[in-house]
Design a protein around this motif. Structure first.
Motif, PDB file in Angstrom:
ATOM      1  N   ALA A  72     -40.020   2.718   6.447  1.00  0.00           N
ATOM      2  CA  ALA A  72     -40.033   2.292   7.842  1.00  0.00           C
ATOM      3  C   ALA A  72     -38.768   2.745   8.562  1.00  0.00           C
ATOM      4  CB  ALA A  72     -40.178   0.776   7.927  1.00  0.00           C
ATOM      5  N   ALA A  73     -37.628   2.661   7.886  1.00  0.00           N
ATOM      6  CA  ALA A  73     -36.366   3.117   8.481  1.00  0.00           C
ATOM      7  C   ALA A  73     -36.408   4.618   8.751  1.00  0.00           C
ATOM      8  CB  ALA A  73     -35.199   2.767   7.565  1.00  0.00           C
ATOM      9  N   ALA A  74     -36.982   5.368   7.815  1.00  0.00           N
ATOM     10  CA  ALA A  74     -37.090   6.815   7.997  1.00  0.00           C
ATOM     11  C   ALA A  74     -38.037   7.155   9.147  1.00  0.00           C
ATOM     12  CB  ALA A  74     -37.580   7.462   6.703  1.00  0.00           C
ATOM     13  N   ALA A  75     -39.162   6.445   9.223  1.00  0.00           N
ATOM     14  CA  ALA A  75     -40.119   6.686  10.304  1.00  0.00           C
ATOM     15  C   ALA A  75     -39.508   6.336  11.659  1.00  0.00           C
ATOM     16  CB  ALA A  75     -41.388   5.866  10.074  1.00  0.00           C
ATOM     17  N   GLY A  76     -38.776   5.217  11.708  1.00  0.00           N
ATOM     18  CA  GLY A  76     -38.117   4.826  12.948  1.00  0.00           C
ATOM     19  C   GLY A  76     -37.106   5.857  13.405  1.00  0.00           C
ATOM     20  N   ALA A  77     -36.372   6.440  12.448  1.00  0.00           N
ATOM     21  CA  ALA A  77     -35.406   7.481  12.791  1.00  0.00           C
ATOM     22  C   ALA A  77     -36.104   8.711  13.353  1.00  0.00           C
ATOM     23  CB  ALA A  77     -34.592   7.845  11.557  1.00  0.00           C
ATOM     24  N   LEU A  78     -37.187   9.127  12.725  1.00  0.00           N
ATOM     25  CA  LEU A  78     -37.920  10.296  13.217  1.00  0.00           C
ATOM     26  C   LEU A  78     -38.454  10.067  14.632  1.00  0.00           C
ATOM     27  CD1 LEU A  78     -39.972  11.429  10.090  1.00  0.00           C
ATOM     28  CD2 LEU A  78     -38.274  12.787  11.324  1.00  0.00           C
ATOM     29  N   SER A  79     -38.826   8.838  14.935  1.00  0.00           N
ATOM     30  CA  SER A  79     -39.451   8.556  16.228  1.00  0.00           C
ATOM     31  C   SER A  79     -38.511   8.775  17.401  1.00  0.00           C
ATOM     32  CB  SER A  79     -39.986   7.121  16.256  1.00  0.00           C
ATOM     33  OG  SER A  79     -38.927   6.184  16.395  1.00  0.00           O
ATOM     34  N   VAL A  80     -37.202   8.700  17.179  1.00  0.00           N
ATOM     35  CA  VAL A  80     -36.257   8.851  18.298  1.00  0.00           C
ATOM     36  C   VAL A  80     -35.899  10.301  18.554  1.00  0.00           C
ATOM     37  CG1 VAL A  80     -35.303   6.585  17.727  1.00  0.00           C
ATOM     38  CG2 VAL A  80     -34.086   8.648  16.990  1.00  0.00           C
ATOM     39  N   THR A  81     -36.437  11.218  17.758  1.00  0.00           N
ATOM     40  CA  THR A  81     -36.102  12.631  17.927  1.00  0.00           C
ATOM     41  C   THR A  81     -37.003  13.331  18.934  1.00  0.00           C
ATOM     42  OG1 THR A  81     -37.522  13.325  16.071  1.00  0.00           O
ATOM     43  CG2 THR A  81     -35.233  12.759  15.559  1.00  0.00           C
ATOM     44  N   LYS A  82     -37.998  12.599  19.483  1.00  0.00           N
ATOM     45  CA  LYS A  82     -38.900  13.161  20.481  1.00  0.00           C
ATOM     46  C   LYS A  82     -39.053  12.153  21.618  1.00  0.00           C
ATOM     47  CE  LYS A  82     -41.680  15.580  16.969  1.00  0.00           C
ATOM     48  NZ  LYS A  82     -43.042  15.667  16.368  1.00  0.00           N
ATOM     49  N   PRO A  83     -39.396  12.607  22.823  1.00  0.00           N
ATOM     50  CA  PRO A  83     -39.540  11.683  23.954  1.00  0.00           C
ATOM     51  C   PRO A  83     -40.820  10.861  23.881  1.00  0.00           C
ATOM     52  CG  PRO A  83     -40.059  13.922  24.646  1.00  0.00           C
ATOM     53  CD  PRO A  83     -39.536  14.015  23.238  1.00  0.00           C
ATOM     54  N   GLY A  84     -40.775   9.667  24.479  1.00  0.00           N
ATOM     55  CA  GLY A  84     -41.952   8.811  24.551  1.00  0.00           C
ATOM     56  C   GLY A  84     -42.054   7.889  23.363  1.00  0.00           C
ATOM     57  N   ALA A  85     -42.648   6.703  23.601  1.00  0.00           N
ATOM     58  CA  ALA A  85     -42.806   5.741  22.514  1.00  0.00           C
ATOM     59  C   ALA A  85     -43.779   6.263  21.466  1.00  0.00           C
ATOM     60  CB  ALA A  85     -43.277   4.405  23.069  1.00  0.00           C
ATOM     61  N   GLN A  86     -45.009   6.520  21.874  1.00  0.00           N
ATOM     62  CA  GLN A  86     -45.998   7.037  20.921  1.00  0.00           C
ATOM     63  C   GLN A  86     -45.813   8.529  20.677  1.00  0.00           C
ATOM     64  OE1 GLN A  86     -50.000   5.846  21.988  1.00  0.00           O
ATOM     65  NE2 GLN A  86     -49.395   3.729  22.349  1.00  0.00           N
ATOM     66  N   GLY A  87     -45.254   9.225  21.658  1.00  0.00           N
ATOM     67  CA  GLY A  87     -45.071  10.671  21.519  1.00  0.00           C
ATOM     68  C   GLY A  87     -44.164  11.058  20.368  1.00  0.00           C
ATOM     69  N   GLY A  88     -43.215  10.188  20.031  1.00  0.00           N
ATOM     70  CA  GLY A  88     -42.280  10.512  18.967  1.00  0.00           C
ATOM     71  C   GLY A  88     -42.673   9.989  17.600  1.00  0.00           C
ATOM     72  N   MET A  89     -43.769   9.264  17.511  1.00  0.00           N
ATOM     73  CA  MET A  89     -44.128   8.652  16.229  1.00  0.00           C
ATOM     74  C   MET A  89     -44.558   9.709  15.222  1.00  0.00           C
ATOM     75  SD  MET A  89     -46.016   5.199  17.597  1.00  0.00           S
ATOM     76  CE  MET A  89     -44.984   3.872  18.259  1.00  0.00           C
ATOM     77  N   PRO A  90     -43.977   9.696  14.014  1.00  0.00           N
ATOM     78  CA  PRO A  90     -44.213  10.778  13.057  1.00  0.00           C
ATOM     79  C   PRO A  90     -45.542  10.656  12.311  1.00  0.00           C
ATOM     80  CG  PRO A  90     -42.784   9.148  12.071  1.00  0.00           C
ATOM     81  CD  PRO A  90     -43.015   8.702  13.503  1.00  0.00           C
ATOM     82  N   THR A  91     -45.975  11.776  11.785  1.00  0.00           N
ATOM     83  CA  THR A  91     -47.121  11.807  10.887  1.00  0.00           C
ATOM     84  C   THR A  91     -46.631  11.535   9.469  1.00  0.00           C
ATOM     85  OG1 THR A  91     -46.880  14.170  10.439  1.00  0.00           O
ATOM     86  CG2 THR A  91     -48.259  13.524  12.331  1.00  0.00           C
ATOM     87  N   LEU A  92     -47.570  11.304   8.565  1.00  0.00           N
ATOM     88  CA  LEU A  92     -47.210  11.084   7.167  1.00  0.00           C
ATOM     89  C   LEU A  92     -46.522  12.308   6.591  1.00  0.00           C
ATOM     90  CD1 LEU A  92     -47.298   9.293   4.654  1.00  0.00           C
ATOM     91  CD2 LEU A  92     -49.597  10.167   4.196  1.00  0.00           C
ATOM     92  N   ALA A  93     -46.981  13.496   6.950  1.00  0.00           N
ATOM     93  CA  ALA A  93     -46.373  14.731   6.444  1.00  0.00           C
ATOM     94  C   ALA A  93     -44.928  14.857   6.903  1.00  0.00           C
ATOM     95  CB  ALA A  93     -47.188  15.938   6.892  1.00  0.00           C
ATOM     96  N   GLU A  94     -44.665  14.516   8.166  1.00  0.00           N
ATOM     97  CA  GLU A  94     -43.298  14.591   8.683  1.00  0.00           C
ATOM     98  C   GLU A  94     -42.391  13.585   7.992  1.00  0.00           C
ATOM     99  OE1 GLU A  94     -44.109  16.070  13.282  1.00  0.00           O
ATOM    100  OE2 GLU A  94     -44.369  13.937  12.767  1.00  0.00           O
ATOM    101  N   LEU A  95     -42.917  12.396   7.726  1.00  0.00           N
ATOM    102  CA  LEU A  95     -42.137  11.384   7.028  1.00  0.00           C
ATOM    103  C   LEU A  95     -41.808  11.832   5.613  1.00  0.00           C
ATOM    104  CD1 LEU A  95     -40.917   8.525   6.814  1.00  0.00           C
ATOM    105  CD2 LEU A  95     -43.176   7.729   6.101  1.00  0.00           C
TER     106      LEU A  95
END
Length: 297
Positions: free
Chosen positions: A266-289
């Motif tokens: 969850a911490a890793a996914a949360g970190a990835l989410s801030v690297t792109k704009p938008g709340a849902q726009g930055g949410m990572p896929t399983l592959a990215e995680l």
């Protein structure tokens, strides 16, 4: 796949960017306008779905263009929306957000989110029976959240509660919550102890709280009462909107792996989410995680 049931809000975010905030009675030209799918419930559902969970959602939208668009967007993410009610009694919830000089001013109109009743949950009781884990927040009526906790308990399902927006919680709701996922302010508010030290509060609720702390990651206590720290993953932030929702969605998606591993992911996914704009726009896929976790191992 973990079957995650999300009970929560569905909003449309209306975002205006300006050079300065308007004064009372003043009209300004804005630089940019955009609409984004939002609402803590919908955000957390999308986060869990992108990370491989099988997600169903219980919520409420208006019988309007925003409601149709948001419901369609959830379905495009593979989320089961059969329990997303459409009501003619209120418009779809919105958040009117003005951004200026890296600051913001927000007006939230809950709209249809406040039409999500306990009766709607009772009608969807089969969804609780089918779920592996139930996830909720506090942008829908508190009595509805309490009913969700009761139904999760009735069917022997873990109930994860993200107590945001912050409010004091009843002892019965706390007792029926498997895991509380506040930040520091939400933790002290939820427990009705605004002046208390967060470490003492965590120690008093072993295994029942994961407290997020921004880029510092998350803290929780094991069943033996020992404080555990899940460090944050260092990234270059672009937009921190939705990081907490991503954390919660991921926590539910990986609940079956046990709390320490779920918190790490969850911490890793949360970190990835801030690297792109938008709340849902930055949410990572399983592959990215998985790629980030492999790189940081």
């Amino acid at each position: 796949m973990t079957k995650v049931l999300v009970v929560g809000s569905i909003n449309m975010d209306l975002v205006v960017e300006t050079d300065s905030f308007p004064r009372l009675g003043e009209t300004l030209f804005g630089r940019r306008f955009a609409t984004y799918a939002g609402g803590k419930g919908a955000n957390q559902a999308v986060a869990a779905a992108r990370l491989g969970a099988q997600v169903a959602m219980i919520g409420c939208v208006g019988k309007d263009a925003f409601g149709a668009q948001l419901k369609s967007g959830l379905e495009a993410e593979g989320i089961d929306t059969r329990w997303v009610k459409e009501t003619a009694d209120a418009a779809t919830g919105i958040a009117a957000i003005t951004l200026s000089q890296a600051d913001n001013a927000i007006v939230v109109v809950p709209g249809a989110n406040h039409c999500l009743t306990t009766a709607a949950l009772d009608a969807a009781e089969s969804a609780f029976a089918e779920a592996d884990v139930v996830l909720a927040q506090l942008e829908v009526p508190l009595e509805t959240v309490e009913r969700a906790a009761q139904l999760a308990y009735k069917h022997g399902k873990p109930f994860i509660l993200n107590p945001a927006p912050a409010t004091a919680l009843s002892s019965s709701l706390l007792d029926s919550t498997t895991l509380l996922t506040p930040n520091e302010f939400e933790l002290t508010t939820a427990l009705g102890q605004p002046a208390a030290d967060w470490q003492i509060l965590l120690a008093a609720l072993p295994g029942k709280v994961v407290m997020t702390k921004g880029s510092d990651g998350a803290y929780f206590t094991a069943a033996n009462g020992l404080l555990q720290h899940q460090p944050g993953f260092k990234v270059t932030p672009v937009d921190t909107t939705g990081a907490g929702d991503t954390f919660n969605g991921a926590l539910a998606a990986f609940w079956h792996l046990g709390l320490p591993e779920a918190a790490r992911r969850a911490a890793a996914a949360g970190a990835l989410s801030v690297t792109k704009p938008g709340a849902q726009g930055g949410m990572p896929t399983l592959a990215e995680l998985e790629q980030l976790l492999e790189e940081r191992t």
